[in-house]
Scaffold this motif. Structure first.
Motif, PDB file in Angstrom:
ATOM      1  N   GLY A 127     -96.207  37.404  28.326  1.00  0.00           N
ATOM      2  CA  GLY A 127     -96.751  38.621  27.741  1.00  0.00           C
ATOM      3  C   GLY A 127     -97.950  39.097  28.535  1.00  0.00           C
ATOM      4  N   ILE A 128     -98.325  40.363  28.347  1.00  0.00           N
ATOM      5  CA  ILE A 128     -99.448  40.957  29.075  1.00  0.00           C
ATOM      6  C   ILE A 128    -100.527  41.367  28.090  1.00  0.00           C
ATOM      7  N   VAL A 129    -101.785  41.009  28.422  1.00  0.00           N
ATOM      8  CA  VAL A 129    -102.944  41.380  27.621  1.00  0.00           C
ATOM      9  C   VAL A 129    -103.715  42.460  28.363  1.00  0.00           C
ATOM     10  N   LEU A 130    -103.967  43.566  27.688  1.00  0.00           N
ATOM     11  CA  LEU A 130    -104.701  44.670  28.294  1.00  0.00           C
ATOM     12  C   LEU A 130    -106.185  44.339  28.386  1.00  0.00           C
ATOM     13  N   GLY A 131    -106.820  44.760  29.476  1.00  0.00           N
ATOM     14  CA  GLY A 131    -108.259  44.589  29.633  1.00  0.00           C
ATOM     15  C   GLY A 131    -108.672  43.392  30.451  1.00  0.00           C
ATOM     16  N   ILE A 132    -107.807  42.406  30.602  1.00  0.00           N
ATOM     17  CA  ILE A 132    -108.164  41.201  31.355  1.00  0.00           C
ATOM     18  C   ILE A 132    -108.363  41.548  32.830  1.00  0.00           C
ATOM     19  N   GLY A 133    -109.454  41.056  33.389  1.00  0.00           N
ATOM     20  CA  GLY A 133    -109.725  41.289  34.798  1.00  0.00           C
ATOM     21  C   GLY A 133    -109.965  42.746  35.136  1.00  0.00           C
ATOM     22  N   GLY A 134    -110.321  43.543  34.147  1.00  0.00           N
ATOM     23  CA  GLY A 134    -110.586  44.952  34.409  1.00  0.00           C
ATOM     24  C   GLY A 134    -109.454  45.873  34.058  1.00  0.00           C
ATOM     25  N   TRP A 135    -108.230  45.312  33.976  1.00  0.00           N
ATOM     26  CA  TRP A 135    -107.150  46.207  33.525  1.00  0.00           C
ATOM     27  C   TRP A 135    -106.084  45.476  32.724  1.00  0.00           C
ATOM     28  N   ALA A 136    -105.497  44.395  33.214  1.00  0.00           N
ATOM     29  CA  ALA A 136    -104.477  43.662  32.457  1.00  0.00           C
ATOM     30  C   ALA A 136    -104.213  42.323  33.131  1.00  0.00           C
TER      31      ALA A 136
ATOM     32  N   ALA B  97     -97.648  31.204  23.508  1.00  0.00           N
ATOM     33  CA  ALA B  97     -96.867  31.066  24.733  1.00  0.00           C
ATOM     34  C   ALA B  97     -95.454  30.593  24.454  1.00  0.00           C
ATOM     35  N   SER B  98     -95.226  30.038  23.259  1.00  0.00           N
ATOM     36  CA  SER B  98     -93.931  29.415  22.972  1.00  0.00           C
ATOM     37  C   SER B  98     -93.272  29.960  21.711  1.00  0.00           C
ATOM     38  N   LEU B  99     -93.808  31.051  21.179  1.00  0.00           N
ATOM     39  CA  LEU B  99     -93.220  31.695  20.009  1.00  0.00           C
ATOM     40  C   LEU B  99     -93.008  33.178  20.295  1.00  0.00           C
ATOM     41  N   ILE B 100     -92.035  33.769  19.626  1.00  0.00           N
ATOM     42  CA  ILE B 100     -91.783  35.202  19.776  1.00  0.00           C
ATOM     43  C   ILE B 100     -92.934  35.975  19.145  1.00  0.00           C
ATOM     44  N   SER B 101     -93.428  36.989  19.847  1.00  0.00           N
ATOM     45  CA  SER B 101     -94.460  37.850  19.274  1.00  0.00           C
ATOM     46  C   SER B 101     -94.465  39.178  20.006  1.00  0.00           C
ATOM     47  N   SER B 102     -95.169  40.128  19.436  1.00  0.00           N
ATOM     48  CA  SER B 102     -95.341  41.417  20.095  1.00  0.00           C
ATOM     49  C   SER B 102     -96.559  41.363  21.005  1.00  0.00           C
ATOM     50  N   PHE B 103     -96.449  41.963  22.166  1.00  0.00           N
ATOM     51  CA  PHE B 103     -97.567  42.206  23.068  1.00  0.00           C
ATOM     52  C   PHE B 103     -97.579  43.696  23.378  1.00  0.00           C
ATOM     53  N   SER B 104     -98.717  44.199  23.793  1.00  0.00           N
ATOM     54  CA  SER B 104     -98.770  45.612  24.150  1.00  0.00           C
ATOM     55  C   SER B 104     -97.879  45.909  25.344  1.00  0.00           C
ATOM     56  N   ALA B 105     -97.699  44.907  26.203  1.00  0.00           N
ATOM     57  CA  ALA B 105     -96.858  45.113  27.381  1.00  0.00           C
ATOM     58  C   ALA B 105     -96.258  43.792  27.830  1.00  0.00           C
ATOM     59  N   VAL B 106     -95.178  43.904  28.602  1.00  0.00           N
ATOM     60  CA  VAL B 106     -94.546  42.757  29.255  1.00  0.00           C
ATOM     61  C   VAL B 106     -94.262  43.148  30.695  1.00  0.00           C
ATOM     62  N   THR B 107     -94.081  42.167  31.543  1.00  0.00           N
ATOM     63  CA  THR B 107     -93.897  42.448  32.959  1.00  0.00           C
ATOM     64  C   THR B 107     -92.527  43.049  33.262  1.00  0.00           C
ATOM     65  N   GLY B 108     -92.514  43.937  34.254  1.00  0.00           N
ATOM     66  CA  GLY B 108     -91.262  44.532  34.708  1.00  0.00           C
ATOM     67  C   GLY B 108     -90.453  43.606  35.590  1.00  0.00           C
ATOM     68  N   ALA B 109     -90.970  42.410  35.889  1.00  0.00           N
ATOM     69  CA  ALA B 109     -90.201  41.466  36.704  1.00  0.00           C
ATOM     70  C   ALA B 109     -88.932  41.041  35.995  1.00  0.00           C
ATOM     71  N   CYS B 110     -88.948  41.058  34.673  1.00  0.00           N
ATOM     72  CA  CYS B 110     -87.747  40.852  33.855  1.00  0.00           C
ATOM     73  C   CYS B 110     -87.989  41.570  32.546  1.00  0.00           C
ATOM     74  N   LEU B 111     -87.426  42.739  32.414  1.00  0.00           N
ATOM     75  CA  LEU B 111     -87.697  43.597  31.259  1.00  0.00           C
ATOM     76  C   LEU B 111     -86.399  44.221  30.773  1.00  0.00           C
ATOM     77  N   ALA B 112     -86.085  44.010  29.504  1.00  0.00           N
ATOM     78  CA  ALA B 112     -84.884  44.582  28.896  1.00  0.00           C
ATOM     79  C   ALA B 112     -85.274  45.696  27.941  1.00  0.00           C
ATOM     80  N   VAL B 113     -84.453  46.754  27.884  1.00  0.00           N
ATOM     81  CA  VAL B 113     -84.723  47.873  26.990  1.00  0.00           C
ATOM     82  C   VAL B 113     -83.440  48.673  26.806  1.00  0.00           C
ATOM     83  N   GLN B 114     -83.290  49.262  25.637  1.00  0.00           N
ATOM     84  CA  GLN B 114     -82.155  50.158  25.430  1.00  0.00           C
ATOM     85  C   GLN B 114     -82.322  51.386  26.327  1.00  0.00           C
ATOM     86  N   LYS B 115     -81.239  51.808  26.954  1.00  0.00           N
ATOM     87  CA  LYS B 115     -81.303  52.930  27.884  1.00  0.00           C
ATOM     88  C   LYS B 115     -81.806  54.188  27.199  1.00  0.00           C
ATOM     89  N   GLN B 116     -81.420  54.396  25.944  1.00  0.00           N
ATOM     90  CA  GLN B 116     -81.850  55.611  25.247  1.00  0.00           C
ATOM     91  C   GLN B 116     -83.363  55.663  25.108  1.00  0.00           C
TER      92      GLN B 116
END
Length: 729
Positions: free
Chosen positions: A571-580, A598-617
């Motif tokens: 997951g990605i945390v916003l603000g760390i190191g000046g931006w994320a 780190a080991s449970l499902i949760s919401s984050f404001s962002a996730v990395t595009g290195a592996c990112l799934a999303v509905q096309k719509q």
């Protein structure tokens, strides 16, 4: 005339009953079969996890051996230095330097003592202790800032930022008096054979509240200790706001709590265990939050624990409302406020979920309110006492039934809301498994690359060998490859029906090339995958797709590991190191992380595009990646924030694990040109998303932005009500 019964109806009734029972049995068998399938999947996954764990342990053993050799060599150098003539000659200078440092520290402690209103006498004693700590010093003299700050020292964090002194308490009393509304708060407390010292302290913590408009409703669950009743009656006689209910029979915690609820007349309901404590500003802060959020129906605060000596430890600094984290563990717990009508609507606590009765209550409560009506108050407003037999110790051997009750509560909740999901207890929390659609959608896996056949081949071959999900296509976005070996491999792969190569010779633009791939994709679900990714678990795509197909979900990110088994992304945390920054980066893959995140499902404001799934719509609705302002970096975070802007959540799941050979293709931002472009893109993100970049709702203002380890913030980014007073805060 006697009443007669139509024979046809008389026969039909038992037949209908039998048919209904048969249907129920059939459904129960199906449900059990599904559980067996999931258990088999779990068994298989655990085997893969064990293999992965052995690989990690092997890598770490090698690192330990290397570090031991390095330590041995360093120790030898230190020994040589200590034996040297220069070390002996400079000893007096070092002694003077240490004395000067101690004196400076003592002066800082003295000034701090005067500023905080402790008086010259105490400030002097503290300064002397700071200069030369000794044995037998009283606790007040030793209560000062340490010479060297340990960023993990929660005791010091509490001393600096969460210990209101007399001046602070007076400021808050004035603020309480200035409140324009004073709702009545009912504090509900069940008790049974309590430790009378701890019970007395719990009740006193309510009586010490700065906010006076409360009632304490205590239900004694037929305690067998004869000292309990007179103890409670004496306290109630001293304060009319204390109400007592003495149950005739023992009904356990839910029944006792409901008895106390029946005596409650407040506008808001909260719960306090009979051995826990509230800080004096707890009710005030919650009421203040109610005033600032008039539509609120439920509120919750941060919490920590008390050991048997009364020392505070193990704080849980929570995120704002995070449904997926709540499904993984009880995010709400303490201190929680509920509107009276909401409690009435849920019907109180249920004994069938003993041990997780509060979890069950919140699960039923959120079925009647909107997420915007749930307010997080980011202060420690509850001290949970940990002792032998307490759930606060996190020892699953003490109350294992509580964890299983939580699993039942979750599954019943899923049934009530019609979710295609089943919860499973996984040892440190719960895993919600979401069923794939009846017709699994086509998934388009989009992989941009330029040459790098040695990397992309590992990526593609691992997909083909280790992906259980069958309905997918691979779209390889060739960004101007000119390596004959790479071109030959691409052409060979393109012979498969589910593999396409799309050539784009434009200058590299991550956003543009992925947007092109998305437009060309035939799948309902898109998976953006770096060419330096390697699949390691067979269910990775099942997990990503099942999450992405849920209503209200935008991007779904995976757990990415470095090849040595350390975490690269959770997951990605916003603000760390000046931006994320990447959550828990550098942790062992065997680590659960902060409160399991780190080991449970949760919401984050962002996730990395290195592996990112999303509905096309969803991807098309927000316009995809930003090709104009974010050509190379920051575009994945921007995409995720655009999903939140239209009301979607971004999910991190650790149950899709992959290796990431990070930046192996395009490298790091380490040249003047790249650094300038990166800073320009970061500046754009700050201007485009100023509120979110300053305060990530999936994180906590009490946690650091200097590191990715969920450490303490020094100072926190949220101010106490008394922050402007002349206090030690």
């Amino acid at each position: 005339m006697p009443i007669t019964t139509d024979p046809a109806h008389a026969v039909a009734a038992p037949a209908d009953t039998s048919a209904q029972q048969l249907n129920e049995l059939t459904e129960a068998v199906k449900d059990r079969d599904q559980q067996l399938v999931e258990l088999l999947q779990d068994y298989t996954e655990r085997n893969f996890q064990l293999i992965s764990a052995y690989q990690v342990i092997s890598c770490q053993n090698q690192e330990i051996l290397s570090q031991q050799a390095s330590v041995k060599e360093t120790q030898a150098q230190i020994d040589r230095m200590y034996r040297s003539t220069s070390w002996r000659v400079t000893a007096p200078l070092r002694a003077v330097s240490v004395a000067i440092q101690n004196l400076k520290h003592a002066l800082r402690v003295f000034k701090d003592g005067l500023r905080s209103g402790r008086g010259a006498g105490l400030a002097t004693r503290q300064a002397l202790h700071a200069y030369a700590p000794g044995e037998g010093v009283d606790a007040q003299a030793a209560d000062h800032a340490p010479k060297v700050l340990d960023l993990r020292d929660y005791q010091e964090w509490v001393r600096r930022y969460d210990t209101p002194d007399a001046a602070a308490l007076e400021v808050m009393r004035q603020q309480v008096a200035a409140l324009t509304a004073s709702p009545k708060v009912s504090v509900v407390m069940p008790t049974y054979n309590a430790n009378l010292v701890w019970l007395g302290e719990a009740i006193q913590s309510v009586k010490d509240q700065l906010y006076p408009h409360w009632e304490l409703c205590i239900a004694d669950d037929a305690s067998t200790d004869p000292a309990v009743r007179p103890f409670l009656e004496k306290l109630a006689a001293e304060d009319a706001r204390i109400k007592l209910v003495f149950r005739a029979t023992n009904g356990h915690i839910s029944a006792a709590t409901n008895s106390a609820l029946e005596a409650a007349t407040g506008d808001w309901i909260t719960f306090l265990d009979h051995d826990d404590l509230l800080p004096p500003h707890a009710l005030f802060y919650m009421v203040r939050a109610i005033a600032a959020n008039p539509d609120a129906r439920m509120l919750y605060s941060d919490e920590d624990k008390l050991d048997e000596q009364g020392r505070r430890y193990d704080p849980y600094f929570k995120s704002d409302w995070n449904l997926d984290l709540f499904y993984s563990h009880n995010l709400v717990t303490h201190l929680a406020f509920y509107r009276r009508d909401l409690i009435a609507r849920t019907g109180g606590l249920r004994d069938a979920y003993a041990g997780a009765q509060d979890y069950d209550l919140v699960l039923r409560a959120i079925e009647h309110i909107e997420p915007a009506q749930i307010v997080h108050v980011p202060f420690i407003l509850y001290h949970w006492r940990a002792h032998a037999g307490s759930t606060a110790t996190a020892d699953l051997n003490i109350k294992p039934y509580a964890m299983l009750a939580g699993e039942r509560a979750l599954n019943d909740h899923f049934k009530r809301i019609g979710a295609r999901a089943r919860a499973q207890f996984v040892g440190h929390g719960y895993r919600a498994r979401y069923k794939l659609p009846d017709v699994p959608p086509l998934v388009s896996i989009i992989i941009p690359t330029r040459n790098m056949v040695h990397l992309v081949k590992v990526c593609i071959e691992s997909i083909k060998a280790k992906t259980r999900y069958k309905n997918y296509e691979i779209i390889l976005m060739d960004n101007g490859s000119d390596d004959p070996a790479a071109l030959a491999y691409f052409a060979e792969q393109a012979q498969a029906d589910n593999f396409r190569v799309i050539r784009d010779d434009s200058p590299f633009c991550y956003s543009a090339i992925n947007n092109l791939g998305a437009r060309e994709a035939r799948g309902e679900v898109l998976v953006f995958l770096n060419n330096d990714i390697e699949i390691i678990t067979h269910e990775w795509l099942d997990e990503l797709v099942s999450q992405a197909c849920r209503p209200g979900v935008g991007a779904v990110g995976a757990r990415l590991l470095y090849p040595n088994g350390m975490l690269q992304h959770a997951g990605i945390v916003l603000g760390i190191g000046g931006w994320a920054g990447h959550s828990h980066k550098g942790f062992s893959s065997l680590a659960h992380g902060y409160v399991g995140r780190a080991s449970l499902i949760s919401s984050f404001s962002a996730v990395t595009g290195a592996c990112l799934a999303v509905q096309k719509q969803h991807f098309m609705k927000v316009g995809g990646f930003d090709e104009v302002n974010l050509r190379v970096a920051c575009n994945d975070v921007d995409l995720c924030l655009k999903f939140t802007e239209i009301g979607l959540r971004n999910i991190y799941t650790p149950f899709a694990s992959l290796f990431h050979h990070e930046s192996a293709t395009r490298g790091y931002e380490d040249t003047p040109e790249k650094m300038a472009r990166f800073q320009k893109e970061v500046s754009y993100m700050r201007s485009r998303w100023p509120t979110l970049m300053a305060n990530d709702p999936a994180y906590s203002p009490n946690l650091t932005l200097d590191h990715e380890d969920f450490g303490l913030a020094w100072p926190p980014r949220v101010a106490h009500a008394y922050a402007n007073a002349n206090t030690n805060a």
